[in-house]
Design a protein around this motif. Structure first.
Motif, PDB file in Angstrom:
ATOM      1  N   GLU A  52       8.052 -19.156  35.737  1.00  0.00           N
ATOM      2  CA  GLU A  52       8.378 -19.601  37.097  1.00  0.00           C
ATOM      3  C   GLU A  52       9.681 -20.411  37.079  1.00  0.00           C
ATOM      4  O   GLU A  52       9.853 -21.304  36.242  1.00  0.00           O
ATOM      5  N   PRO A  53      10.616 -20.123  37.977  1.00  0.00           N
ATOM      6  CA  PRO A  53      11.902 -20.843  37.972  1.00  0.00           C
ATOM      7  C   PRO A  53      11.731 -22.297  38.399  1.00  0.00           C
ATOM      8  O   PRO A  53      10.764 -22.668  39.065  1.00  0.00           O
ATOM      9  N   VAL A  54      12.711 -23.119  38.015  1.00  0.00           N
ATOM     10  CA  VAL A  54      12.693 -24.549  38.323  1.00  0.00           C
ATOM     11  C   VAL A  54      13.470 -24.790  39.614  1.00  0.00           C
ATOM     12  O   VAL A  54      14.598 -24.296  39.782  1.00  0.00           O
ATOM     13  N   SER A  55      12.891 -25.567  40.512  1.00  0.00           N
ATOM     14  CA  SER A  55      13.534 -25.884  41.796  1.00  0.00           C
ATOM     15  C   SER A  55      13.748 -27.393  41.899  1.00  0.00           C
ATOM     16  O   SER A  55      13.321 -28.165  41.038  1.00  0.00           O
ATOM     17  N   ASP A  56      14.427 -27.789  42.984  1.00  0.00           N
ATOM     18  CA  ASP A  56      14.644 -29.219  43.198  1.00  0.00           C
ATOM     19  C   ASP A  56      13.334 -29.958  43.434  1.00  0.00           C
ATOM     20  O   ASP A  56      13.185 -31.141  43.068  1.00  0.00           O
ATOM     21  N   GLU A  57      12.384 -29.288  44.040  1.00  0.00           N
ATOM     22  CA  GLU A  57      11.078 -29.913  44.252  1.00  0.00           C
ATOM     23  C   GLU A  57      10.420 -30.277  42.921  1.00  0.00           C
ATOM     24  O   GLU A  57       9.804 -31.337  42.773  1.00  0.00           O
ATOM     25  N   HIS A  58      10.565 -29.390  41.939  1.00  0.00           N
ATOM     26  CA  HIS A  58       9.997 -29.669  40.606  1.00  0.00           C
ATOM     27  C   HIS A  58      10.683 -30.867  39.965  1.00  0.00           C
ATOM     28  O   HIS A  58      10.040 -31.698  39.306  1.00  0.00           O
ATOM     29  N   GLU A  59      12.003 -30.996  40.166  1.00  0.00           N
ATOM     30  CA  GLU A  59      12.720 -32.140  39.611  1.00  0.00           C
ATOM     31  C   GLU A  59      12.237 -33.440  40.252  1.00  0.00           C
ATOM     32  O   GLU A  59      12.091 -34.476  39.581  1.00  0.00           O
ATOM     33  N   MET A  60      11.935 -33.398  41.541  1.00  0.00           N
ATOM     34  CA  MET A  60      11.434 -34.584  42.220  1.00  0.00           C
ATOM     35  C   MET A  60      10.028 -34.951  41.709  1.00  0.00           C
ATOM     36  O   MET A  60       9.717 -36.128  41.500  1.00  0.00           O
ATOM     37  N   ILE A  61       9.186 -33.958  41.484  1.00  0.00           N
ATOM     38  CA  ILE A  61       7.839 -34.236  40.934  1.00  0.00           C
ATOM     39  C   ILE A  61       7.955 -34.887  39.560  1.00  0.00           C
ATOM     40  O   ILE A  61       7.250 -35.848  39.230  1.00  0.00           O
ATOM     41  N   TRP A  62       8.887 -34.384  38.755  1.00  0.00           N
ATOM     42  CA  TRP A  62       9.080 -34.949  37.415  1.00  0.00           C
ATOM     43  C   TRP A  62       9.590 -36.386  37.503  1.00  0.00           C
ATOM     44  O   TRP A  62       9.170 -37.266  36.740  1.00  0.00           O
ATOM     45  N   GLY A  63      10.462 -36.652  38.464  1.00  0.00           N
ATOM     46  CA  GLY A  63      10.937 -38.015  38.647  1.00  0.00           C
ATOM     47  C   GLY A  63       9.817 -38.964  39.047  1.00  0.00           C
ATOM     48  O   GLY A  63       9.763 -40.110  38.574  1.00  0.00           O
ATOM     49  N   ASP A  64       8.928 -38.506  39.920  1.00  0.00           N
ATOM     50  CA  ASP A  64       7.783 -39.339  40.303  1.00  0.00           C
ATOM     51  C   ASP A  64       6.886 -39.640  39.099  1.00  0.00           C
ATOM     52  O   ASP A  64       6.377 -40.761  38.942  1.00  0.00           O
ATOM     53  N   ILE A  65       6.662 -38.641  38.237  1.00  0.00           N
ATOM     54  CA  ILE A  65       5.822 -38.855  37.044  1.00  0.00           C
ATOM     55  C   ILE A  65       6.445 -39.901  36.131  1.00  0.00           C
ATOM     56  O   ILE A  65       5.769 -40.813  35.625  1.00  0.00           O
ATOM     57  N   VAL A  66       7.757 -39.800  35.912  1.00  0.00           N
ATOM     58  CA  VAL A  66       8.444 -40.769  35.050  1.00  0.00           C
ATOM     59  C   VAL A  66       8.371 -42.162  35.653  1.00  0.00           C
ATOM     60  O   VAL A  66       8.129 -43.157  34.960  1.00  0.00           O
TER      61      VAL A  66
END
Length: 1324
Positions: free
Chosen positions: A1057-1071
């Protein structure tokens, strides 16, 4: 004859002298049973001869080599070379190859190599070749060498030929046995049949004899008693009838009438006789008298006959009894004789019956053959009569009118039959043309069907829209009706539907949890649901810190206890030597200064660095020593992680003679290497025990040898489980042991003889009067004494009751038993099962259970019962009576553990065999239950990445222990590994020998422990999977991040599955949510930065990266693992999910493990503190004894003694005073002749005993334990010093401890008797 005995016989040189005397040597052989100095002449005879025949000096040994046994291999080498030299000259035969026939120590071989001056180490296989090379002569191959060379060249052919020959012989023997069995087949079958028949007849006969023996005597006795009772009853009845008054009167009258009738009859006869008598007879008085006497005789005879007639019935009955008894006896005798010859009688009967049967059959056949014509004629006549009768009946029937009607019916039947026959023929003709008729009929029916279908299809095609709409309406009505029915049903059963949904969700959760626990085919949803279990809590970190702190304290305490124990052992030896006057003041003072006076000694690191020791410190090592230190780190890491090496070393050391100190060193190093109470080290220790058990079981010939032996690994196992074992046994057995000890009058003595004597003593003490009973009685006499028997039975009942309580308590404590003991039992059970199935197949489970139960009891339980004071079960020492009672209980438990009952050697305990049998069955179940424990991998959740996720702990070990272990591994390397590229062999070879012990200062510096880090840093010899482990860690870390951000159906879907900006935001929230708390927690607890394994769980190392980069790295690491063959995309990289599941499911186990570690280490610290106190008390008592010994030894030293004026000693002391030399402990001057006469001085080089009066020796002492010896030559007027040396008392005593007889002084110039020299020193 072994090597030491041969060396003692060779010391006097008699054998060597006699050997060369046979070849013409000159000189007289001196023989004496005790070793004397004159025996040196024998050795000189041999040496003179070998030099005379031209043997090179490199092959000739020295006199001290044989006399003092310094270099016995060189003596053999010299004799071997001499034989080759004499063989070439035709004087003697050469000695064959000695390769592999003699075994010498490494020190002896090193001394031989040193004395050969450039010649290689003695090779007893080619000594002749070396001799000719040294003598520069042509090498001539001997006959033995030629034969050996040719055999070696044709070794493969010989082995192949031997293989063919053995195979041919084996096949030939097999063929002979098979042919012999085929030939004997009928005979064997017949023999087996006869044997089975004989055994059956013998069994029946034995049963008959048993029945007769059991019933015959009783029946005969019963019959005799019955007959006697009947006879007595008849006699009593007759007597009662005769004693009645009426009967007496009748009988008396009858008797009177009978007597009257007889008298009258006799008178009548007498008158008739007298009437017919002649006058001569009548007148003869003598005749009359004769007749009167005859008459009287006849009367008496008549009376006697009457009396006999009265007892005739009784006599007849008695005779009948006698005849019956004789007949029965004769019948029994005949039956016994027939029973003894039963086989013969049975065989004879069988032959007779067979003969009669054959005779009857022959007679019957003969009679039938004779009567055959008669029977045939009779049968023919009978058939003829029957035929005639039937013909007459038919004629009569035909003549009757009714028969005509019957004939008409018969004709009707005939016509019907003809009609049916024509119909059948017609049916056959129709059946023949049936295929053509059926085909035509089918074509007609098909034509009609197609015409009707065409009409219908044309009609439907014209109205297609209406038909489709109608169908849709009908289907809609049906579906809506079904939906309404289903919804009504759901609403009516809504609670059930909710319950089913909850059950389904619970099932899904259970399935996911099962996948997680099983670790196979774990799904992405399972990982996502349980990934929260990877997070640690504050409690976990606090426990981890406490465990690490206690672990360090335990290790330090262990090291301290080991040092104290070693120090106590050294003090034991030194005090023993002091008692024997074998230790000097200096050693005692040094022992007292343990650890107190370190400032006077050089720096430890400086001493080690000066000698190039790799443990001197990181700042003082060069490249070579650092490399050696790394090799030692890798060596002990390898010993820790590869248990098979230490297991083989234990097996080797258990079967060879080694010093006890070496075995104790190995045990201490092993316990130090694996630590106490640590998860990783405990797992590796159990794996080591598993390998050691397999080694021991494979080599044991029987099961009994496996259980009864005491291998080396078992000693380590007992020390390893000791803390937990003490807690378990104290909790389990303390109450029962205190019950047995707490009753002073308690007595479990089971010997009736001892009880008998105790009863007599108690009775005499109570009454004050001798009982009069014998003191010395047998077991049976004591057992049948009433008082003893009652007491004996009471003791047995008490013993059985207490033993049963011990058995129940022990067997019910399986859950409390330490896991180490249960794991040893499990490995032992698995090993003996595998071994017995190979060596002794078809064994029951009871055999395995019995062996495991005996091992568990004897090694882990029995010591606590017989000596509870050593297991902290009782506060004080126990008395002798209580110890005997415990010994009796232990004896019962030992018998139960042996799985056998008491025998005749212990008759007093035979009545308890029924209880023993019952308890043995319980023991077998208990042993199997104990062994039913998960393997170490499951228990500790260990996997193939254990070393990558957990860092090995450092160990505290002294360099001397490292070098001792190195030496043992090098000595036994061939038994530990066989492959030339094995890691252990590579390390040992690269280390290149064990460092020399060096001086006392260096030895003392090496005694202090150092911290040794266990590493696996060398790819060539250490960690071949290090890169692979790193790939696993990084891959799991990346996959966890991907599954948190992009959870999909499977891992492949999430990765593609390709990576989108939404995925980057989810990763930022986890960090943002996780890592601040993570950093704060580490800062609060002062923890180091997270390791690789921690970052795989908490993602601490990837918080600065973007999600796109993390996903790319995860895919990169997965592809790298796929290249290595560890993962495959065919199953969607399922292996990485299983690995993460393993990390998740081991989380709770780690918490439980930390709790267990805390408890075990606290318990271990308590026991270590107790042991430390014990050692300190021993050291204190030893110091007190050393103080008193030193005061005793110094008493009188240094005081001036009276010296006789104008003596040699007087002038010697005067000269010392003039020179300003006044030794504190005195100085004494002796002439060499005086010491030679006393036997102290043995020889002085280049001086004969006649010149000893011109040589003097001075012995003086100015320091404790040091003696200065000077040698002077007085031949030239003034004394000339020939040499001087300083002797230390400890060196002298060490030489005496090594059983050395003589001692060389002044670089070999003089030789003295060691024991007499010590006596002379102690005397002064």
């Amino acid at each position: 004859m072994d090597i030491p005995e041969w060396e003692e016989k060779m010391r006097d040189g008699v054998v060597l002298a006699k050997l060369v005397k046979g070849w013409g040597a000159e000189g007289k052989v001196f023989e004496h049973p005790k070793l004397q100095w004159r025996h040196s002449d024998n050795v000189n005879i041999f040496l003179q001869y070998v030099r005379s025949v031209g043997l090179p000096e490199n092959f000739i040994f020295e006199f001290t080599d044989v006399y003092e046994k310094k270099n016995m291999p060189k003596v053999i080498y010299c004799i071997h070379a001499l034989s080759h030299l004499l063989a070439r000259r035709g004087i003697a035969q050469s000695i064959g190859s000695l390769l592999g026939t003699l075994e010498f120590s490494d020190d002896q071989l090193a001394a031989t190599q040193k004395g050969l001056n450039g010649v290689p180490m003695p090779n007893f296989g080619n000594v002749g070749r070396e001799l000719w090379k040294e003598m520069k002569e042509e090498v001539v191959e001997s006959e033995d060498e030629r034969i050996e060379r040719e055999l070696f060249e044709r070794e493969d052919s010989i082995i192949l030929f031997q293989t063919f020959a053995r195979g041919f012989l084996a096949r030939r023997r097999c063929a002979e046995k098979l042919s012999r069995l085929d030939q004997l087949g009928p005979s064997i079958t017949t023999l087996q049949a006869h044997g089975r028949g004989c055994l059956a007849r013998r069994k029946i006969s034995k049963q008959r004899r048993t029945a007769k023996a059991a019933e015959g005597g009783f029946v005969i006795s019963l019959q005799a008693r019955a007959r006697g009772a009947l006879a007595r009853a008849r006699f009593a009845r007759y007597k009662r009838e005769l004693e009645r008054p009426s009967t007496v009167k009748i009988v008396t009258g009858l008797q009177s009438r009978a007597r009257g009738a007889l008298a009258r009859k006799r008178a009548l006869e007498l008158s008739k006789t007298l009437d017919h008598a002649t006058p001569h007879v009548v007148r003869s008085i003598i005749g009359l008298q004769a007749r009167a006497r005859g008459l009287l005789k006849r009367r008496r005879a008549a009376e006697m006959s009457k009396q006999i007639g009265a007892v005739v019935p009784s006599m007849v009955g008695l005779q009948a009894h006698i005849r019956g008894a004789s007949v029965r006896q004769r019948i029994r005798r005949n039956l016994a004789e027939l029973d003894s010859r039963e086989d013969t009688v049975v065989g004879l009967q069988a032959v007779a019956r067979a003969y009669l049967a054959r005779k009857h059959y022959r007679n019957m056949a003969k009679s039938l053959r004779k009567a055959t014509p008669v029977f045939v004629g009779l049968q023919a006549r009978a058939r003829a009569m029957l035929a005639q009768k039937r013909a007459k009946d038919v004629g009569k029937a035909l003549a009757d009118v009714q028969v005509v009607h019957a004939v008409s019916s018969l004709q009707a039947f005939a016509r019907a039959a003809l009609t049916r026959k024509r119909h059948q023929e017609q049916a056959k003709q129709l059946e023949f043309v049936a295929p053509d008729v059926l085909g035509m009929q089918a074509q007609c029916r098909g034509l009609l069907a197609r015409r009707a279908f065409g009409w219908w299809w044309h009609y439907v095609h014209e109205h297609q829209a209406e038909a489709t709409h109608l169908q849709a309406l009908c289907r809609g009505i049906v579906v809506r009706r079904q939906f309404v029915q289903k919804m009504n049903y759901y609403r009516a059963n809504l609670s059930k539907v909710v319950k089913i949904q909850s059950l389904f969700r619970a099932k899904e959760q259970r399935e996911q949890y099962r996948q997680l626990t099983m670790g196979q085919n774990v799904t992405v949803s399972t990982i996502k649901n349980f990934v929260h279990l990877l997070n640690d809590s504050e409690f976990d970190f606090g426990d981890e810190i406490e465990v690490e702190r206690l672990r360090k304290v335990v290790v330090e305490a262990i090291r301290e206890n080991q040092q104290l124990e070693t120090y106590v052992n050294d003090l034991d030896v030194k005090i023993a030597l002091v008692v024997q006057n074998v230790k000097s003041f200096e050693e005692l003072v040094k022992a007292r200064r343990w650890g107190l006076d370190t400032a006077s000694h050089p720096s430890r690191a400086a001493v080690l660095a000066a000698h190039g020791d790799p443990f001197a410190g990181s700042n003082t090592l060069d490249m070579a020593t650092k490399r050696k230190l790394e090799l030692y780190q890798q060596l002990f890491y390898l010993l820790q992680t590869r248990g098979e090496y230490l297991a083989r070393l234990f097996f080797r050391m258990s079967r060879v003679e080694l010093a006890e100190k070496a075995k104790r060193t190995v045990e201490q190093v092993t316990l130090t290497l694996f630590g106490y109470g640590q998860r990783r080290e405990e797992y590796l220790m159990l794996k080591l025990f598993q390998h050691a058990i397999s080694e021991e079981v494979r080599s044991a010939p029987t099961i009994a040898d496996i259980v009864e032996s005491h291998p080396m690994f078992l000693s380590i196992a007992l020390q390893y489980v000791r803390p937990k074992q003490v807690s378990w046994l104290r909790e389990t057995l303390r109450t029962l042991v205190e019950e047995v000890i707490g009753q002073p009058a308690f007595n479990l003595e089971t010997d009736p003889v001892v009880i008998y004597r105790a009863v007599i003593n108690a009775e005499e003490m109570r009454s004050g009067i001798s009982s009069g009973k014998p003191i010395v009685v047998t077991f049976e006499e004591a057992a049948f004494d009433p008082h003893t028997r009652a007491e004996y039975i009471r003791h047995l009942q008490m013993l059985r009751h207490l033993t049963e309580q011990f058995v129940n308590v022990i067997f019910s404590s399986v859950r409390k038993m330490p896991h180490g003991i249960r794991s040893i039992a499990r490995d032992f059970l698995a090993a003996i099962k595998a071994c017995i199935q190979v060596k002794f197949p078809d064994q029951a489970d009871d055999v395995y259970a019995a062996a495991v139960g005996r091992l568990l009891y004897l090694r882990f339980i029995h010591p606590a019962i017989v000596a509870p004071d050593t297991f902290d079960m009782v506060p004080n020492t126990i008395g002798a009576a209580a110890r005997r009672n415990l010994a009796e209980i232990a004896k019962m438990l030992t018998q139960i553990s042996s799985s056998s009952t008491f025998r005749e050697d212990t008759p007093s305990l035979v009545p308890l065999n029924a209880f023993i049998t019952t308890a043995v069955g319980q023991l077998h179940k208990w042993a199997l239950e104990v062994a039913d424990v998960p393997n170490p991998e499951e228990q500790f959740k260990a996997h193939e990445f254990l070393d990558a996720t957990e860092q090995p702990s450092s160990i505290l070990i002294s360099p001397n222990e490292v070098y001792a272990m190195h030496g043992l591994l090098a000595q036994n390397l061939e038994h530990l590994t066989t492959a030339h590229d094995d890691t252990l062999r590579v390390i040992i070879v690269e280390l290149d020998g064990v460092p020399h012990l060096g001086s006392d200062e260096l030895r003392e510096a090496r005694d202090r422990p150092v911290t040794l880090e266990l590493t696996n840093r060398f790819a060539d010899v250490k960690d071949p999977h290090g890169g692979e482990n790193a790939l696993w860690v990084h891959a799991k870390r990346g996959v966890l991040a991907v599954l948190r951000v992009q959870p999909g159906k499977d891992l492949m879907t999430s990765l593609i599955e390709p990576v989108s900006d939404e995925h980057e935001m989810i990763w930022g929230d986890i960090v943002a949510q996780e890592f601040p708390s993570e950093q704060g927690r580490n800062k609060m607890l002062r923890l180091p930065a997270p390791t690789a394994s921690d970052s795989a769980y908490r993602l601490a190392d990837i918080r600065t990266q973007s999600y796109r980069d993390i996903k790319a790295q995860a895919m990169f690491y997965l592809l790298e693992l796929e290249k290595l063959g560890k993962l495959t995309r065919a199953n969607g990289f399922q292996g990485i999910l299983n690995a993460i599941a393993g990390d998740v499911r081991s989380k709770h186990m780690k918490r439980m493990q930390r709790k267990n570690e805390l408890e075990s280490m606290e318990d271990a610290l308590r026991h270590l503190a107790e042991r430390k106190k014990t050692f300190e008390d021993q050291i204190s008592s030893y110091h007190s004894y050393i103080d008193s010994a030193m005061n005793t030894m110094q008493r009188g030293k240094g005081k001036k003694k009276f010296v006789m004026p104008f003596t040699k000693q007087y002038f010697h002391l005067r000269d010392l005073q003039k020179a300003g030399k006044n030794p504190q402990f005195g100085s004494y001057k002796y002439s060499a002749q005086e010491l030679y006469d006393k036997g102290i001085l043995l020889s002085i080089d280049k001086f004969s005993p006649r010149q000893f009066d011109r040589i003097s020796l001075v012995i003086s002492s100015d320091q404790v334990g040091e003696f200065s010896v000077e040698l002077f030559n007085n031949s030239y007027g003034s004394p000339a010093r020939m040499g001087s040396t300083t002797l230390r008392m400890e060196d002298l005593l060490q030489a005496q401890f090594e059983n050395r007889v003589s001692l060389s002084l002044f670089d070999g110039l003089a030789k003295v008797n060691l024991n007499l020299l010590l006596y002379q020193i102690n005397k002064k």
